[in-house]
Design a protein around this motif. Sequence first.
Motif, short mmCIF file in Angstrom:
data_model
loop_
_atom_site.label_atom_id
_atom_site.label_comp_id
_atom_site.label_asym_id
_atom_site.label_seq_id
_atom_site.Cartn_x
_atom_site.Cartn_y
_atom_site.Cartn_z
N UNK A 91 2.92 -0.60 5.94
CA UNK A 91 3.83 -0.36 4.81
C UNK A 91 3.08 0.26 3.63
N UNK A 92 1.76 0.10 3.61
CA UNK A 92 0.96 0.68 2.53
C UNK A 92 1.04 2.21 2.50
N UNK A 93 1.46 2.83 3.60
CA UNK A 93 1.63 4.29 3.58
C UNK A 93 2.78 4.70 2.68
N UNK A 94 3.72 3.77 2.45
CA UNK A 94 4.84 4.02 1.54
C UNK A 94 4.63 3.33 0.19
N UNK A 95 4.12 2.10 0.24
CA UNK A 95 3.90 1.29 -0.96
C UNK A 95 2.40 0.98 -1.04
N UNK A 96 1.63 1.79 -1.74
CA UNK A 96 0.17 1.64 -1.71
C UNK A 96 -0.34 0.25 -2.04
N UNK A 97 0.32 -0.47 -2.96
CA UNK A 97 -0.18 -1.79 -3.34
C UNK A 97 -0.15 -2.78 -2.19
N UNK A 98 0.67 -2.53 -1.15
CA UNK A 98 0.66 -3.40 0.03
C UNK A 98 -0.70 -3.41 0.71
N UNK A 123 4.28 -11.58 -5.99
CA UNK A 123 5.43 -11.12 -6.78
C UNK A 123 5.26 -9.68 -7.22
N UNK A 124 4.05 -9.32 -7.61
CA UNK A 124 3.77 -7.95 -8.06
C UNK A 124 3.97 -6.96 -6.91
N UNK A 125 3.45 -7.31 -5.73
CA UNK A 125 3.58 -6.40 -4.59
C UNK A 125 5.04 -6.26 -4.17
N UNK A 126 5.79 -7.38 -4.16
CA UNK A 126 7.20 -7.31 -3.82
C UNK A 126 7.97 -6.41 -4.79
N UNK A 127 7.62 -6.47 -6.05
CA UNK A 127 8.28 -5.61 -7.04
C UNK A 127 8.04 -4.13 -6.73
N UNK A 232 -3.67 -10.05 7.27
CA UNK A 232 -2.53 -9.14 7.16
C UNK A 232 -1.25 -9.93 7.33
N UNK A 233 -0.21 -9.47 6.67
CA UNK A 233 1.08 -10.11 6.77
C UNK A 233 2.17 -9.13 7.17
#
Length: 327
Positions: A91-98, A123-127, A232-233
């Motif tokens: 998912x980090x390919x779309x949301x880098x903070x993941x 919480x920050x990553x989910x946002x 990893x999750x």
Amino acid sequence: MLSGLAALPLVSIGSSRARSAEFVLKYATGQDPTHPVNLRAAEAIARIREATGGRVEINLFPANQLGSDTDLISQARSGGIEILNISSSVLATLVPSCGMLNTGFAFPDYDHVWKAMDGAFGDHVRAQIVKSGLFVTDKIWNNGFRQVSSSTRKITSPDSIKGFKIRVPVAPMLTSLFQSLGASPTPINFNEVYSALQTKIVEGQENALPLIYTTKLYEVQNSISMTDHVWDGFWVVGNRRSFAGLPANLRDIVVKEIDRSAIEQRQDVVKLSNTLRADLQTKGITFVDVDRAAFRDTLGKSGFYKSWQAKFGDELWNKLQDVVGPL
């Protein structure tokens, strides 16, 4: 646990229940049907059907039936599928903070993992996931601590991994991690991993023991080094428009039951990881215990941590350090 739950139905395409349901959703995963991700998802689906009085029917598609991991992310964004269980590394390919969940040798144990993921860092990553246009449930699922397997050499130290041809997910953080250790990482989607190992395109791979076991990667590997190099999750995400189309009370039921299964699945993976070592040894796998501190020191000297801190920014980096200490 696997044998006891394996009989649960995973796909109910075309069933009379699905035809009569008011809302029919597709739920995709990349894991084998016997993996705890799918076993617990199937239980959540059954509870959702019952709690909604049959108004919501969810069909589960395991083992990349609907496409590769990167394909599934695109489908979740477009509405081709409504719900997706996807690893944070991909998912980090779309949301880098993941990708920050995969910071090398950051988490010493599960107590630190859940403190971070159920707290301010999570919480920050989910946002950030929500900002990408997806919906995300509250509880991340457990992919486990990742280990390095090989068919050509035993990975015992940072020196032994130099030049090692290793498959990694299509994930910038993991590619960077192994490059910083001197290995030769190759990004490959998971549905192609077995054949890549079998044909020696790569020598090894890195994944948690339950995934290595359920996908039979032990058939094309002969040693596993217990590196615990990253945790990893799995995020449960989905199409925001489709989710918004459900009445609020049904949305609440879906999230509640998926999050309940997430908590149960977390413990499944911990228990499996504690027992699978013996099972894998009976299948010819040799285990190697390594000095994790030596690998972490090598990463530090390479500039790995400083580089990623600059990319993620001090705010998020400090939220992680508040839990795990200085990196």
